[in-house]
Design an enzyme around this catalytic site. Structure first.
Site, PDB file in Angstrom:
ATOM      1  N   HIS A 115      13.270  57.762 -83.629  1.00 19.82           N
ATOM      2  CA  HIS A 115      12.681  58.411 -82.325  1.00 19.82           C
ATOM      3  C   HIS A 115      12.774  59.883 -82.495  1.00 19.82           C
ATOM      4  CE1 HIS A 115      12.412  58.487 -77.759  1.00 19.82           C
ATOM      5  NE2 HIS A 115      12.939  59.364 -78.113  1.00 19.82           N
ATOM      6  N   GLU A 116      14.149  60.241 -83.017  1.00 18.52           N
ATOM      7  CA  GLU A 116      14.427  61.786 -82.912  1.00 18.52           C
ATOM      8  C   GLU A 116      13.774  62.591 -83.908  1.00 18.52           C
ATOM      9  OE1 GLU A 116      15.816  62.887 -80.254  1.00 18.52           O
ATOM     10  OE2 GLU A 116      16.276  61.169 -79.396  1.00 18.52           O
TER      11      GLU A 116
END
Length: 377
Positions: free
Chosen positions: A142-143
């Site tokens: 996600h990051e």
């Protein structure tokens, strides 16, 4: 990662072969609402001026030194399992330069990707302790998705402006101008989270792990007490339940938030995982970064608008259904609005002339029938 032993409180599971996406463009996983919200943000009056000024003034070096001095940098020697995940995520999404990653002492489960010149990923100890190996892999992906999409710049400015708005709250006009941009940035960032959730799924390639992670963020480390299907039903109930008053309350509730509601994120991700676009992407058919320069902004905006129209048309939310009816030219909209605010109408005092025969026109001393009575509560 194939030794199956306990380390740092995490059970290392055997590595499995995951599909890689060479040269993938962030357009492949970006939510249409993310792109359109960013276009709207850039068109906001005064945004360009503030963006250029802050890009020059924000203490980038100070930010890096802060995390270097007061957090633990992930490496082969520290949080090695997170370092493996980070490199694996960058390999899968073909992010050439692996961003530095830090673990910060904070019991609140959270993660962020910030930085102007280069992205920095920060995860809290609360998140590391909450999630298992595969759930954490989705978060790291996600990051990394935020980093690939270039979201870190806008996220950094949002953090700075949020703090600045608090410091200048006593200046009415100055605070008003800043809060307008903060509100627009928050709206974009909520949409960007939907894009990053998709990137996390591309990295982890385990929908169940992504769902579990979102459930834990919502309800803590009590998976034996939770159920994915029931959790997703909450999202359906949230979207479809209530009347127009509830629709307005949903908007007011979400405005101060930086992230979308967790049940909504889970439902959006599951919907995308079942789409034809996701299947084509997993089969290797996706836009490449080498093609980004030839991409038309107009076409992207048109795709976003089409996605919004489809979502409004298919939404069960009372307000969205009303918007769809308006767009479709439905009749008796005044009556629909009045019935939508059903509680308002039912609490109104009874018309003393109700026993008289109906007429085509309301008496001149009565309010028009399409105007909902005022709620004094």
């Amino acid at each position: 990662m194939s030794d199956g032993h306990q380390q740092n409180g995490h059970e290392h599971v055997p590595s499995r072969q995951r599909r890689r996406f060479p040269g993938i463009s962030s357009r492949a996983y970006e939510h249409p609402a993310d792109r359109s919200a960013l276009v709207a943000l850039r068109k906001l009056s005064g945004f360009d001026t503030i963006f250029k000024a802050l890009s020059a003034l924000l203490p980038e070096r100070s930010l890096r030194l802060l995390f270097l001095s007061d957090s633990v940098r992930v490496s082969d020697e520290q949080f090695a399992h997170l370092n493996d995940m980070l490199r694996d995520a960058c390999y899968i999404l073909d992010l050439e330069k692996v961003p530095p990653m830090y673990v910060n002492q904070d019991p609140q489960p959270n993660a962020m990707c910030i930085g102007l010149d280069e992205p920095i990923i920060v995860v809290t100890t609360g998140l590391v302790e909450l999630l298992d190996e595969e759930e954490m892999r989705a978060v790291v992906g996600h990051e990394v998705g935020h980093a690939l999409s270039g979201h870190s710049v806008y996220r950094t400015i949002l953090l700075f402006l949020t703090g600045l708005a608090l410091r200048v709250a006593w200046i009415p006009l100055g605070n008003l101008a800043i809060m307008a941009i903060v509100t627009a940035l928050r709206e974009w960032f909520r949409k960007s989270e939907l894009s990053a959730d998709r990137a996390g799924l591309l990295v982890g390639q385990d929908l169940k792990a992504s769902m579990r992670g979102l459930m834990k963020i919502a309800g803590g480390n009590h998976l034996h007490e939770m159920n994915v299907d029931a959790f997703l039903k909450q999202a359906e109930e949230y979207e479809a339940g209530g009347d127009l008053r509830d629709s307005v309350l949903k908007i007011l509730n979400v405005l101060p938030r930086s992230h979308p509601f967790t049940t909504v994120r889970a439902a959006e991700l599951k919907k995308w995982s079942e789409s034809r676009d996701f299947q084509r992407l997993m089969d290797g058919h996706y836009p490449r970064r080498s093609e980004d320069k030839d991409t038309s902004v107009t076409d992207s905006f048109r795709e976003s608008a089409a996605s919004y129209a489809t979502n409004v048309k298919g939404s069960k939310d009372p307000l969205m259904k009303l918007v769809s009816d308006i767009a479709g030219g439905a009749g008796d909209l005044g009556g629909r609005v009045r019935r939508g605010f059903g509680g308002f109408a039912s609490s109104a005092p009874k018309d003393q002339s109700a026993d008289q025969p109906p007429t085509d026109q309301p008496p001149s001393d009565q309010p028009p029938t399409d105007t909902p009575p005022r709620d004094d509560d």
